[in-house]
Design an enzyme around this catalytic site. Structure first.
Site, PDB file in Angstrom:
ATOM      1  N   GLN A 155      -9.520  -4.305   7.495  1.00  0.00           N
ATOM      2  CA  GLN A 155      -8.806  -3.648   8.887  1.00  0.00           C
ATOM      3  C   GLN A 155      -8.979  -2.680   8.742  1.00  0.00           C
ATOM      4  OE1 GLN A 155      -4.502  -4.047   8.550  1.00  0.00           O
ATOM      5  NE2 GLN A 155      -4.442  -4.281   5.866  1.00  0.00           N
ATOM      6  N   ARG A 158      -0.868  -9.830  10.816  1.00  0.00           N
ATOM      7  CA  ARG A 158       1.559  -9.308  11.141  1.00  0.00           C
ATOM      8  C   ARG A 158       1.922 -10.720  10.962  1.00  0.00           C
ATOM      9  NH1 ARG A 158      -0.190  -5.369   9.688  1.00  0.00           N
ATOM     10  NH2 ARG A 158      -2.338  -6.489   9.285  1.00  0.00           N
ATOM     11  N   LYS A 184       0.296  -1.499  -0.328  1.00  0.00           N
ATOM     12  CA  LYS A 184      -0.316   0.330  -0.152  1.00  0.00           C
ATOM     13  C   LYS A 184       1.167   1.056  -0.393  1.00  0.00           C
ATOM     14  CE  LYS A 184      -1.753   1.020   4.555  1.00  0.00           C
ATOM     15  NZ  LYS A 184      -0.929   2.228   4.345  1.00  0.00           N
ATOM     16  N   THR A 185       1.904   1.691   0.766  1.00  0.00           N
ATOM     17  CA  THR A 185       2.474   2.766   1.325  1.00  0.00           C
ATOM     18  C   THR A 185       3.347   2.279  -0.159  1.00  0.00           C
ATOM     19  OG1 THR A 185       3.083   2.151   3.131  1.00  0.00           O
ATOM     20  CG2 THR A 185       4.346   3.372   2.124  1.00  0.00           C
ATOM     21  N   ASP A 241      -4.617   8.203   2.796  1.00  0.00           N
ATOM     22  CA  ASP A 241      -4.261   7.210   2.726  1.00  0.00           C
ATOM     23  C   ASP A 241      -5.215   6.542   4.243  1.00  0.00           C
ATOM     24  OD1 ASP A 241      -3.075   4.765   3.462  1.00  0.00           O
ATOM     25  OD2 ASP A 241      -0.848   5.849   4.752  1.00  0.00           O
ATOM     26  N   GLU A 242      -5.118   4.923   4.527  1.00  0.00           N
ATOM     27  CA  GLU A 242      -6.022   4.677   5.779  1.00  0.00           C
ATOM     28  C   GLU A 242      -7.373   4.569   5.437  1.00  0.00           C
ATOM     29  OE1 GLU A 242      -4.746   2.161   6.929  1.00  0.00           O
ATOM     30  OE2 GLU A 242      -2.925   2.420   7.493  1.00  0.00           O
TER      31      GLU A 242
END
Length: 761
Positions: A275, A621, A57-58, A244-245
């Site tokens: 998420q 994770r 994503k980043t 973002d997010e």
């Protein structure tokens, strides 16, 4: 240790791009996969990028920003990029500058609040502020609300100012001014007067030239709606918006973005509906679910190739989250090797869970795995205590991320201070910490008088207090409060000689008003703080005397070697979002703990889906190995409970997990083709004990007889039966209530214990 002091816990999600080549204007696109490149190059119109965990994503966000600049689509000042943390904003600026190989000046990259404040300071006069307005923190907000409440003659004890502030901030998160609060909510909230308080609080903020964090966007909405020319100015300025997010946005943030995007429609929102785990902070998952409706003609790009986890971990997480209905839907995949299946481990109780986990961590470290790459993730903060105790015993260094270690937490230090004063009246530091906690009207003047007398007569503060309550040196109200504190401690010390110290401690925290203080605050972390204090009472049960416990606490507090950087990571799953580790232990997957009952009670099916998303976040994770554990018995807040595996365990795809107990691996044939255990959750509910069939073979030599299939032993534990308990010795059953027994032990006296912890003799 703060977050900025942590070692790098993550690894690059995929290979970094190579250096630019001559005559290759789009060299930075070469490292992207097909869907990532589509997300970067789709520059016209609204776009939703559904970025699964570990899918880069980043990298997509950074490269998209660079691509807009490199293609000449906009100048830096014509791009607005919104993040949720200052750290993310700094990283975005640095990495984009690295890609375009030059400093990028004049652009708008920052958090929602920082960007909102920047706009608001430019046009402050339009909403009644000066451009040097103060931004109030939570404590200042509460103080101002208290002043407003006093003018309205509202009792802060009946309606605590912190609770009122929480209600007001939730309305602001939804973009509601006092005039816009629905009448039904206004009437149903704290007696119906909160909306009037809200309006007066807003007026008072303007009077003192201040705004709170919620105002930075709420005023921004009012600014844009009431001043179309200002809105058009920013709509024309920002040719491209990147968010973002997006799954974590609240309603006010969503409305603010939608207004800004109306001119060009070039808004790209990156997020993952699977998420979305912050509804308690005002996040609204519906924002991402209705993106196509809000922005007609929007494109959707799904990032599904995962660069983090093994296929078994991804398949397990995907199989779990597929049970949610409120989602866009995507399937993560990877070309990594299969790796190990996800382990699902059953243990007898929480203590064994911590022991087994600690032993496995030791074994991993022996095989040269860095401790930094290991994490223990829990649903609730109080769960870390048993793991901390075990790691201390093993000498394994650890850190608690997202908060202090258990015994360093504010509420635990406060509670321990009460116990220190109980055990040692001359402990001045402890007495001074809690004498006015909760507030009893013992202000600085009273404390100065106490200190003056203590220094003059070279006596402890408690002795000085005993003398002062017999004189007129301090005001009557303070004198009465101080006398009450001394009287309580005198009574508690007397009761300590006859009452078990854990039971007395629990009563002290209630009778002192300390737990009521946290209940009244109505802050997001208040329930967790109360849980932690109750967990402290549980810890007391492991020590024969209060003095022994206090010595243990002192040793624990001295155990942190700050020179060691390689440490196991302990945290809640909420705190783990955005991090990744080679090995992850997910503890306490039981009904009544995970999913969390408070969430289910408050939000019903929506709450259950958010809890499932939280489980998904926990699983994803892990890079190489994930272990889910559950206990047959769990001591929660001092009460033993027979636990049932979380419904989420039933939802894990059987072909990707290994069922284990603390003593060995389950055979696949034992679980049939149904749920994880070959029984539905409803079937296990009807069984005498949900673990009987699954644990009997593993504990063949030492399993409590109560779990025998004929049930005769369990039936034998009736009134008058003679029994043996590992801790309390021999005794006789006085009464039975379900699986709880009241037993008169020969040496320990009358105790209430679980039937599963005694054997007939």
């Amino acid at each position: 240790m703060g977050m900025n002091d942590l070692p790098d816990l993550t690894e690059p999600e995929q290979a970094a791009p190579s250096a630019p080549q001559a005559n290759d204007a789009a060299w930075y696109l070469d490292s992207l996969n097909e869907t990532q490149r589509e997300a970067v190059e789709s520059l016209d119109g609204p776009l939703l990028v559904l970025a699964g965990a570990g899918t880069g994503k980043t990298r997509v966000l950074i490269t998209r920003l660079a691509h807009i600049l490199m293609q000449g689509r906009a100048h830096p000042g014509e791009i607005l990029a919104v993040t949720f943390t200052n750290k993310a904003a700094r990283e975005m600026k640095e990495r984009v500058a690295g890609l375009v190989n030059r400093p990028v000046e004049g652009w708008w990259v920052g958090t929602f609040h920082a960007t909102g404040a920047r706009i608001l300071r430019t046009h402050a006069e339009l909403i009644g502020l000066k451009n040097n307005f103060t931004i109030l923190d939570a404590d200042d907000q509460v103080r101002l609300i208290k002043q407003v409440m006093e003018r309205h003659d509202i009792d802060d004890k009946k309606f605590p100012a912190r609770a009122i502030n929480g209600i007001i901030q939730r309305w602001k998160d939804r973009g509601l001014t006092p005039e816009q609060v629905p009448q039904s909510e206004a009437i149903a909230t704290a007696g119906g007067g909160v909306v009037e308080l809200y309006a007066d609080y807003q007026d008072e903020l303007l009077r003192v030239n201040a705004a709170d964090f919620g105002d930075l966007l709420l005023h921004g909405l009012s600014l844009f709606k009431d001043n179309p020319d200002v809105l058009r100015q920013y709509q024309k300025r920002f040719r491209y918006l990147l968010v973002d997010e997006y799954q974590d946005t609240n309603v006010a943030q969503y409305l603010w973005l939608r207004l800004l995007a109306q001119e060009h429609g070039n808004i790209c929102c990156v997020g993952d509906d699977d998420q979305s785990i912050y509804s308690w902070r005002g996040a609204e998952v519906e924002n991402i679910l209705r993106f196509e409706k809000d922005f007609p003609g929007a494109g959707i790009v799904r990032l599904e190739r995962n660069y983090r986890s093994t296929p078994h971990i991804l398949a397990t997480a995907s199989g779990l989250i597929a049970h949610n209905e409120g989602r866009h839907g995507k399937t993560l995949w990877t070309d990594l090797n299969d790796g190990e299946k996800v382990r699902v481990t059953g243990v007898w109780d929480g203590e064994e869970e911590a022991r087994v986990t600690g032993d496995e961590i030791e074994a991993l470290h022996t095989r040269q795995q860095p401790l930094n790459g290991i994490a223990v993730l829990v649903r609730a903060g109080f769960q870390t205590r048993e793991f901390e105790e075990r790691l201390i015993t093993l000498g394994v260094p650890y850190r608690v991320i997202g908060g202090p270690r258990f015994y360093e937490r504010q509420e635990i230090r406060d509670a321990v201070a009460y116990l220190r004063v109980l055990a040692q009246p001359d402990d001045d530091l402890a007495f001074e910490r809690i004498v006015n906690l909760p507030k009893r009207g013992l202000g600085p003047a009273t404390m100065q008088t106490l200190h003056r007398l203590a220094r003059a007569d070279r006596i402890a503060l408690t002795r000085a207090a005993e003398a002062l309550v017999e004189t007129d040196e301090i005001k009557p109200k303070a004198r009465g409060a101080l006398a009450g504190v001394l009287k309580n401690f005198a009574r508690w010390r007397k009761e300590l000689t006859t009452e078990p110290h854990p039971q007395l401690a629990a009563r002290i925290f209630e009778e002192s008003g300390y737990l009521d203080m946290w209940r009244a605050r109505n802050e997001p972390d208040a329930p967790g703080r109360i849980d932690n204090v109750k967990e402290l009472v549980v810890a007391l049960e492991d020590f024969s005397t209060l003095a022994e416990f206090l010595e243990h606490v002192s040793l624990v507090m001295e155990n942190d070697d700050s020179g060691i950087t390689d440490k196991v990571n302990l945290m809640t799953i909420h705190g783990a979002k955005g991090l990744e580790f080679d090995t992850v232990f997910l503890a306490g997957w039981e009904e009544g703990l995970f999913p969390h009952p408070r969430t289910l009670d408050d939000s019903g099916e929506a709450g259950l889906e958010e809890e499932r998303r939280l489980a998904y976040v926990g699983l994803t994770r892990a890079r190489k190995q994930a272990t889910v554990s559950f206990a047959a018995n769990r001591r929660i807040h001092g009460q033993w409970q027979s636990a049932m595996p979380s419904r989420f365990i039933d939802e894990l795809p059987a072909e990707h997990i290994d069922m284990r107990s603390a003593s060995g691996l389950y055979g696949a044939s034992r679980h049939g083709g149904g749920g994880s255990f070959g029984q539905s959750r409803e079937q296990r509910k009807k069984a005498k004990d949900p673990f009987a069939d699954h644990f009997k073979d593993e504990y063949a030599d030492g399993f409590p007889d109560e779990y025998s299939q004929d049930g005769k032993t369990g039936e034998a534990l009736t009134k008058g039966a003679r029994v043996f308990h590992q801790k309390f010795g021999y005794g006789k059953v006085k009464a039975r209530d379900g699986d709880k027994l009241e037993i008169a032990f020969e040496k320990a006296g009358i105790k209430k214990v679980m039937a599963s912890f005694v054997e007939p003799v």
